[in-house]
Design a protein around this motif. Structure first.
Motif, PDB file in Angstrom:
ATOM      1  N   ASP A 251       0.816  -1.216   0.000  1.00  0.00           N
ATOM      2  CA  ASP A 251       0.000   0.000   0.000  1.00  0.00           C
ATOM      3  C   ASP A 251       0.848   1.264   0.000  1.00  0.00           C
ATOM      4  O   ASP A 251       0.339   2.358  -0.311  1.00  0.00           O
ATOM      5  CB  ASP A 251      -0.974   0.000   1.179  1.00  0.00           C
ATOM      6  N   ASP A 252       2.128   1.176   0.356  1.00  0.00           N
ATOM      7  CA  ASP A 252       3.009   2.347   0.324  1.00  0.00           C
ATOM      8  C   ASP A 252       4.026   2.270  -0.817  1.00  0.00           C
ATOM      9  O   ASP A 252       5.045   2.948  -0.793  1.00  0.00           O
ATOM     10  CB  ASP A 252       3.727   2.509   1.663  1.00  0.00           C
ATOM     11  N   HIS A 253       3.735   1.448  -1.826  1.00  0.00           N
ATOM     12  CA  HIS A 253       4.603   1.321  -2.995  1.00  0.00           C
ATOM     13  C   HIS A 253       4.418   2.537  -3.908  1.00  0.00           C
ATOM     14  O   HIS A 253       3.403   3.239  -3.848  1.00  0.00           O
ATOM     15  CB  HIS A 253       4.235   0.034  -3.748  1.00  0.00           C
ATOM     16  N   GLU A 254       5.387   2.764  -4.753  1.00  0.00           N
ATOM     17  CA  GLU A 254       5.267   3.786  -5.784  1.00  0.00           C
ATOM     18  C   GLU A 254       3.963   3.604  -6.573  1.00  0.00           C
ATOM     19  O   GLU A 254       3.612   2.498  -6.954  1.00  0.00           O
ATOM     20  CB  GLU A 254       6.465   3.657  -6.743  1.00  0.00           C
ATOM     21  N   GLN A 255       3.260   4.690  -6.827  1.00  0.00           N
ATOM     22  CA  GLN A 255       1.998   4.608  -7.559  1.00  0.00           C
ATOM     23  C   GLN A 255       2.274   4.448  -9.051  1.00  0.00           C
ATOM     24  O   GLN A 255       2.905   5.299  -9.671  1.00  0.00           O
ATOM     25  CB  GLN A 255       1.143   5.855  -7.308  1.00  0.00           C
ATOM     26  N   LEU A 256       1.780   3.351  -9.617  1.00  0.00           N
ATOM     27  CA  LEU A 256       1.945   3.071 -11.037  1.00  0.00           C
ATOM     28  C   LEU A 256       0.583   3.157 -11.723  1.00  0.00           C
ATOM     29  O   LEU A 256      -0.417   3.481 -11.090  1.00  0.00           O
ATOM     30  CB  LEU A 256       2.577   1.688 -11.223  1.00  0.00           C
ATOM     31  N   ILE A 257       0.536   2.867 -13.012  1.00  0.00           N
ATOM     32  CA  ILE A 257      -0.728   3.013 -13.739  1.00  0.00           C
ATOM     33  C   ILE A 257      -1.736   1.925 -13.355  1.00  0.00           C
ATOM     34  O   ILE A 257      -2.901   2.013 -13.716  1.00  0.00           O
ATOM     35  CB  ILE A 257      -0.504   3.020 -15.262  1.00  0.00           C
ATOM     36  N   GLN A 258      -1.290   0.905 -12.634  1.00  0.00           N
ATOM     37  CA  GLN A 258      -2.187  -0.126 -12.152  1.00  0.00           C
ATOM     38  C   GLN A 258      -1.595  -0.741 -10.889  1.00  0.00           C
ATOM     39  O   GLN A 258      -0.382  -0.915 -10.788  1.00  0.00           O
ATOM     40  CB  GLN A 258      -2.387  -1.221 -13.207  1.00  0.00           C
ATOM     41  N   ARG A 259      -2.429  -1.044  -9.918  1.00  0.00           N
ATOM     42  CA  ARG A 259      -2.022  -1.855  -8.769  1.00  0.00           C
ATOM     43  C   ARG A 259      -2.630  -3.237  -8.980  1.00  0.00           C
ATOM     44  O   ARG A 259      -3.796  -3.474  -8.674  1.00  0.00           O
ATOM     45  CB  ARG A 259      -2.483  -1.241  -7.445  1.00  0.00           C
ATOM     46  N   SER A 260      -1.834  -4.121  -9.522  1.00  0.00           N
ATOM     47  CA  SER A 260      -2.364  -5.394 -10.000  1.00  0.00           C
ATOM     48  C   SER A 260      -2.541  -6.388  -8.859  1.00  0.00           C
ATOM     49  O   SER A 260      -1.910  -6.287  -7.808  1.00  0.00           O
ATOM     50  CB  SER A 260      -1.436  -5.990 -11.063  1.00  0.00           C
ATOM     51  N   LYS A 261      -3.431  -7.345  -9.113  1.00  0.00           N
ATOM     52  CA  LYS A 261      -3.666  -8.449  -8.180  1.00  0.00           C
ATOM     53  C   LYS A 261      -3.683  -9.735  -9.003  1.00  0.00           C
ATOM     54  O   LYS A 261      -4.751 -10.280  -9.309  1.00  0.00           O
ATOM     55  CB  LYS A 261      -4.972  -8.254  -7.409  1.00  0.00           C
ATOM     56  N   PRO A 262      -2.519 -10.229  -9.364  1.00  0.00           N
ATOM     57  CA  PRO A 262      -2.459 -11.385 -10.262  1.00  0.00           C
ATOM     58  C   PRO A 262      -2.964 -12.652  -9.588  1.00  0.00           C
ATOM     59  O   PRO A 262      -2.785 -12.856  -8.389  1.00  0.00           O
ATOM     60  CB  PRO A 262      -0.973 -11.485 -10.602  1.00  0.00           C
ATOM     61  N   LEU A 263      -3.575 -13.519 -10.392  1.00  0.00           N
ATOM     62  CA  LEU A 263      -4.129 -14.774  -9.880  1.00  0.00           C
ATOM     63  C   LEU A 263      -3.611 -15.993 -10.629  1.00  0.00           C
ATOM     64  O   LEU A 263      -3.634 -17.109 -10.098  1.00  0.00           O
ATOM     65  CB  LEU A 263      -5.663 -14.743  -9.971  1.00  0.00           C
ATOM     66  N   MET A 264      -3.151 -15.793 -11.845  1.00  0.00           N
ATOM     67  CA  MET A 264      -2.763 -16.909 -12.699  1.00  0.00           C
ATOM     68  C   MET A 264      -1.268 -17.194 -12.561  1.00  0.00           C
ATOM     69  O   MET A 264      -0.455 -16.278 -12.432  1.00  0.00           O
ATOM     70  CB  MET A 264      -3.109 -16.581 -14.162  1.00  0.00           C
ATOM     71  N   ASP A 265      -0.891 -18.472 -12.586  1.00  0.00           N
ATOM     72  CA  ASP A 265       0.519 -18.836 -12.597  1.00  0.00           C
ATOM     73  C   ASP A 265       1.149 -18.377 -13.915  1.00  0.00           C
ATOM     74  O   ASP A 265       0.503 -18.359 -14.960  1.00  0.00           O
ATOM     75  CB  ASP A 265       0.687 -20.356 -12.492  1.00  0.00           C
ATOM     76  N   ASP A 266       2.430 -18.041 -13.873  1.00  0.00           N
ATOM     77  CA  ASP A 266       3.193 -17.835 -15.102  1.00  0.00           C
ATOM     78  C   ASP A 266       4.461 -18.652 -14.970  1.00  0.00           C
ATOM     79  O   ASP A 266       4.389 -19.831 -14.653  1.00  0.00           O
ATOM     80  CB  ASP A 266       3.418 -16.345 -15.395  1.00  0.00           C
ATOM     81  N   SER A 267       5.620 -18.079 -15.225  1.00  0.00           N
ATOM     82  CA  SER A 267       6.850 -18.852 -15.021  1.00  0.00           C
ATOM     83  C   SER A 267       7.097 -19.131 -13.545  1.00  0.00           C
ATOM     84  O   SER A 267       7.859 -20.038 -13.200  1.00  0.00           O
ATOM     85  CB  SER A 267       8.046 -18.111 -15.625  1.00  0.00           C
ATOM     86  N   LEU A 268       6.444 -18.377 -12.675  1.00  0.00           N
ATOM     87  CA  LEU A 268       6.497 -18.599 -11.233  1.00  0.00           C
ATOM     88  C   LEU A 268       5.105 -18.986 -10.742  1.00  0.00           C
ATOM     89  O   LEU A 268       4.100 -18.624 -11.349  1.00  0.00           O
ATOM     90  CB  LEU A 268       6.939 -17.315 -10.514  1.00  0.00           C
ATOM     91  N   PRO A 269       5.021 -19.706  -9.642  1.00  0.00           N
ATOM     92  CA  PRO A 269       3.709 -19.933  -9.048  1.00  0.00           C
ATOM     93  C   PRO A 269       3.102 -18.602  -8.628  1.00  0.00           C
ATOM     94  O   PRO A 269       3.826 -17.655  -8.282  1.00  0.00           O
ATOM     95  CB  PRO A 269       4.000 -20.830  -7.841  1.00  0.00           C
ATOM     96  N   ASN A 270       1.802 -18.500  -8.679  1.00  0.00           N
ATOM     97  CA  ASN A 270       1.144 -17.233  -8.391  1.00  0.00           C
ATOM     98  C   ASN A 270       1.245 -16.864  -6.912  1.00  0.00           C
ATOM     99  O   ASN A 270       1.019 -17.690  -6.029  1.00  0.00           O
ATOM    100  CB  ASN A 270      -0.324 -17.318  -8.807  1.00  0.00           C
ATOM    101  N   GLY A 271       1.573 -15.600  -6.665  1.00  0.00           N
ATOM    102  CA  GLY A 271       1.769 -15.138  -5.297  1.00  0.00           C
ATOM    103  C   GLY A 271       0.520 -15.184  -4.452  1.00  0.00           C
ATOM    104  O   GLY A 271       0.593 -15.458  -3.241  1.00  0.00           O
ATOM    105  N   ASN A 272      -0.654 -14.920  -5.035  1.00  0.00           N
ATOM    106  CA  ASN A 272      -1.887 -15.019  -4.258  1.00  0.00           C
ATOM    107  C   ASN A 272      -2.131 -16.451  -3.809  1.00  0.00           C
ATOM    108  O   ASN A 272      -2.541 -16.702  -2.669  1.00  0.00           O
ATOM    109  CB  ASN A 272      -3.072 -14.507  -5.091  1.00  0.00           C
ATOM    110  N   GLY A 273      -1.878 -17.404  -4.721  1.00  0.00           N
ATOM    111  CA  GLY A 273      -2.079 -18.799  -4.360  1.00  0.00           C
ATOM    112  C   GLY A 273      -1.136 -19.262  -3.269  1.00  0.00           C
ATOM    113  O   GLY A 273      -1.557 -19.932  -2.312  1.00  0.00           O
ATOM    114  N   ILE A 274       0.148 -18.912  -3.391  1.00  0.00           N
ATOM    115  CA  ILE A 274       1.123 -19.340  -2.381  1.00  0.00           C
ATOM    116  C   ILE A 274       0.881 -18.619  -1.062  1.00  0.00           C
ATOM    117  O   ILE A 274       1.041 -19.205   0.017  1.00  0.00           O
ATOM    118  CB  ILE A 274       2.558 -19.110  -2.887  1.00  0.00           C
ATOM    119  N   ALA A 275       0.468 -17.344  -1.116  1.00  0.00           N
ATOM    120  CA  ALA A 275       0.150 -16.629   0.115  1.00  0.00           C
ATOM    121  C   ALA A 275      -1.016 -17.309   0.842  1.00  0.00           C
ATOM    122  O   ALA A 275      -0.959 -17.536   2.063  1.00  0.00           O
ATOM    123  CB  ALA A 275      -0.196 -15.175  -0.185  1.00  0.00           C
ATOM    124  N   ALA A 276      -2.065 -17.646   0.095  1.00  0.00           N
ATOM    125  CA  ALA A 276      -3.216 -18.312   0.726  1.00  0.00           C
ATOM    126  C   ALA A 276      -2.829 -19.676   1.268  1.00  0.00           C
ATOM    127  O   ALA A 276      -3.235 -20.051   2.386  1.00  0.00           O
ATOM    128  CB  ALA A 276      -4.349 -18.438  -0.294  1.00  0.00           C
TER     129      ALA A 276
END
Length: 692
Positions: free
Chosen positions: A537-562
């Motif tokens: 929440d205190d990160h640099e403001q960019l054009i989007q604050r994304s919330k990714p859900l899908m795996d890519d080359s790495l496992p998805n952070g939301n999934g591993i966090a949960a």
């Protein structure tokens, strides 16, 4: 190039990223992403040329040599643009946003190098692509021509650019408007459907998911193994094991030095893209160890041992962490370090007393008796099983294995004399977390205390250098840590610590896990819709604050966090962690239902939400606990979490406080919030866990 010479050219000379330093002596007036560059663009009204890549990227090097080192091209860039160079490994937040934008603008897949043109004031992209050649070819315009046209377009078509940007902004905003499912929506159907989707895309002949280019996809393999453990699905097990066998036999695997390359350019796993990434090898090390538990196949054990050997030998930093990657190129050519000819093999082995037996064995096993497979040279891969070659040559299989190992050692020594690929020697928190998990898993499975110690030392390195004032930083090099950490850093590290705690108890590690969980909830959680944002929440403001859900080359952070929060929540009896995990699943549920096999990290969390993990807490005397630990951790039990806590440990947090030592040793066996009576007999524990 020296940093001193680079400093006379552009602002990248003061960076720590090896990728940025590779461009510090370009004639391009490069800037790192930051206020200096963004303010320059605003002040001068020039569009931003954003170039994103990474140090092991072959086509990034090609574009650099063709265009960024070319004075004429650089002059155009410097005249018309503010040029920003980004290491996508240090700034995955920027890479994620602009890769998505590129796909929206062009309707094509992204990749690296990513070349985007942004407005000078609001940083929205209005044109983009990936690699552009210096001269027109392969249907692509020359980069100089692209630059001239973009510069003219930016001056003359501001109204149309702004209209397009408004549409893009709305599209990006709509991605964040997820509608969470109702509280009773979660069900096991996606777990089964994911296996069906994987089976539909499975290569029956060569293993793996999809066709060329073929990637390892560790999350897919993990899902297959876990589904077999959950449902007894032999088809899922066989898909996973065949894929792992094919990869270990293919050219994607380094048969002399160990470790896996990024992907195979063909469907047969024969010729890789030769870069080696830490983030692939950590998960694959864990998977090969678990595949050995499932099958008992010694090939999996050898592959795990050699992969661990590679990472400890070639990727270890003096501080205790691990470097990021090895380049695909050496001496300006992709794969040069790894390839052979029959003559060079013969020269390497001819002086050995066993040369007459070594040569035909190596030639037939690794395919040097077949046509060249890589630009007139041979890249080693297993073309015939060792047992088959041994029988043909009249060798006992044990003798053949010993001879092959002897030959490999000699070939490896010869290869060590070659010019090595470049190494990206920054330490990334998230990638090191994946390797901590891999080493801890393999160390526990194979009873390798040295691997467990390496995992623990890496965690200590992160705590010492990248944990500052109660927050993680993303990257470290040459004594300097910087950049706010991302969701993946916290999620992967939390998961890694819980894995390491199963191999070796350290109270400080459990406390660190709880601290990480608290930061996740405070700074990354989406309180309104559930789930976690990629940036704080205190990160640099960019054009989007994304919330990714899908795996890519790495496992998805939301999934591993949960997944990790759920486990920690059960372990400590902390409902806030369980609730955050549950809300993440509800937020992601529409996406999970739509395409389950693309959300394997979230399926981990879903599986343990529906079927809570089995927790085994062992308390007792230090001389008794190893026997009990061996019983509890026998076999592949992915939903079992075992902690071995010495009797001397007091004042345990949360629910652990009630699990007191009783006599020489005692086991507390729990599932979710339900625990059985304490077990004070090792035989009884074995019967309860494994049957008679």
């Amino acid at each position: 190039m020296s940093q001193q010479s680079a400093s006379a050219r552009n602002a990248l000379a003061h960076e720590t990223s090896p990728y940025l330093l590779q461009h510090a002596a370009n004639p391009v007036d490069w800037y790192p992403w930051g206020e200096a560059a963004l303010e320059k663009a605003r002040r001068e009204g020039k569009p931003i040329l954003l170039s994103i890549g990474y140090s092991a990227c072959h086509w990034c090097h090609v574009m650099a040599h063709e265009s960024f080192e070319d004075a004429a091209t650089a002059a155009i860039m410097n005249e018309h643009f503010v040029n920003i160079k980004v290491d996508r490994e240090e700034r995955p937040d920027l890479d994620r946003i602009y890769q998505i934008a590129q796909q929206m603008l062009t309707q094509r897949n992204g990749g690296w190098p990513l070349t985007m043109f942004l407005t000078h004031d609001d940083h929205l992209p209005f044109f983009g692509g990936t690699y552009f050649p210096r001269e027109p070819r392969h249907g692509l315009p020359g980069f100089g021509e692209v630059l001239q046209r973009i510069a003219e377009f930016y001056q003359s078509e501001q109204d149309s650019i702004r209209r397009q940007n408004e549409s893009l902004r709305q599209a990006l905003d709509s991605m964040a408007q997820q509608t969470a499912a109702s509280a009773d929506s979660l069900n096991p159907q996606p777990l089964t459907l994911a296996i069906e989707q994987l089976a539909q895309n499975y290569d029956q002949q060569h293993g793996g998911i999809g066709s060329a280019p073929k990637f390892p996809h560790p999350t897919h393999i993990e899902r297959l193994l876990r589904h077999n453990a959950l449902e007894g699905d032999a088809r899922a097990r066989d898909m996973a094991l065949q894929t792992l066998r094919s990869m270990a036999a293919g050219g994607i695997y380094d048969h002399l030095g160990g470790g896996f390359c990024r992907y195979s350019v063909d469907a047969e796993w024969n010729i890789p893209h030769f870069e080696k990434m830490l983030y692939d090898n950590g998960p694959l090390l864990a998977l090969y160890s678990e595949a050995w538990q499932v099958s008992g196949d010694d090939q999996f054990k050898r592959t795990a041992e050699e992969t661990a050997g590679w990472v400890l030998r070639e990727m270890r930093a003096p501080e205790g962490g691990f470097y990021s990657s090895l380049d695909a190129d050496s001496e300006g050519e992709e794969g040069r370090y790894y390839i052979w000819t029959p003559a060079s093999i013969e020269a390497a082995l001819k002086d050995d007393a066993e040369a007459e037996r070594l040569l035909p064995l190596v030639m037939r096993h690794y395919g040097l008796d077949r046509p060249a497979n890589f630009e007139g040279h041979w890249h080693l891969r297993v073309t015939r099983p060792l047992s088959e070659v041994a029988e043909e040559l009249g060798l006992d299989i044990a003798d053949a294995r010993a001879l092959l190992d002897r030959a490999r050692q000699k070939l490896f020594a010869v290869r060590e004399e070659r010019v090595r690929p470049g190494r990206d020697d920054k330490l990334l928190t998230s990638w090191n977390a994946l390797m901590i998990r891999g080493l801890a898993t393999a160390g526990r499975v194979f009873e390798r205390d040295d691997w467990i110690e390496a995992a623990a030392t890496t965690l200590d390195c992160i705590r010492e250098h990248l944990w500052v004032n109660g927050r993680l930083l993303a990257t470290y090099k040459d004594g300097h840590a910087h950049l706010n950490a991302y969701l993946d850093d916290y999620a992967f590290l939390l998961d890694a610590i819980l894995t390491l705690l199963q191999a070796r108890w350290r109270r400080a590690d459990l406390d660190f896990a709880a601290e990480l969980a608290e930061v996740l909830l405070e700074h990354y959680a989406d309180e309104q819709r559930g789930g976690f944002f990629f940036t704080a929440d205190d990160h640099e403001q960019l054009i989007q604050r994304s919330k990714p859900l899908m795996d890519d080359s790495l496992p998805n952070g939301n999934g591993i966090a949960a997944f990790a929060l759920q486990r920690l929540g059960h372990l400590l009896g902390e409902p806030r962690y369980l609730d955050a995990a549950h809300r993440t699943l509800l937020a992601a549920w529409p996406d999970i239902e739509r395409l389950p096999f693309a959300h394997n990290a979230l399926l981990l969390a879903l599986e343990e939400n529906l079927y809570p993990p089995q927790l085994i807490i062992l308390r007792g005397d230090a001389d008794q606990l190893p026997t009990w630990q061996a019983i509890a951790q026998q076999g592949y039990q992915p939903r079992r979490l075992t902690l071995t806590i010495p009797a001397a440990e007091t004042n345990l947090p949360g629910a652990l406080a009630a699990m007191q030592p009783q006599g020489p040793a005692v086991a507390y066996v729990c599932s979710g919030t339900q625990c059985s009576a304490p077990i004070d007999d090792a035989g009884m524990l074995r019967r309860q866990l494994h049957g008679a």
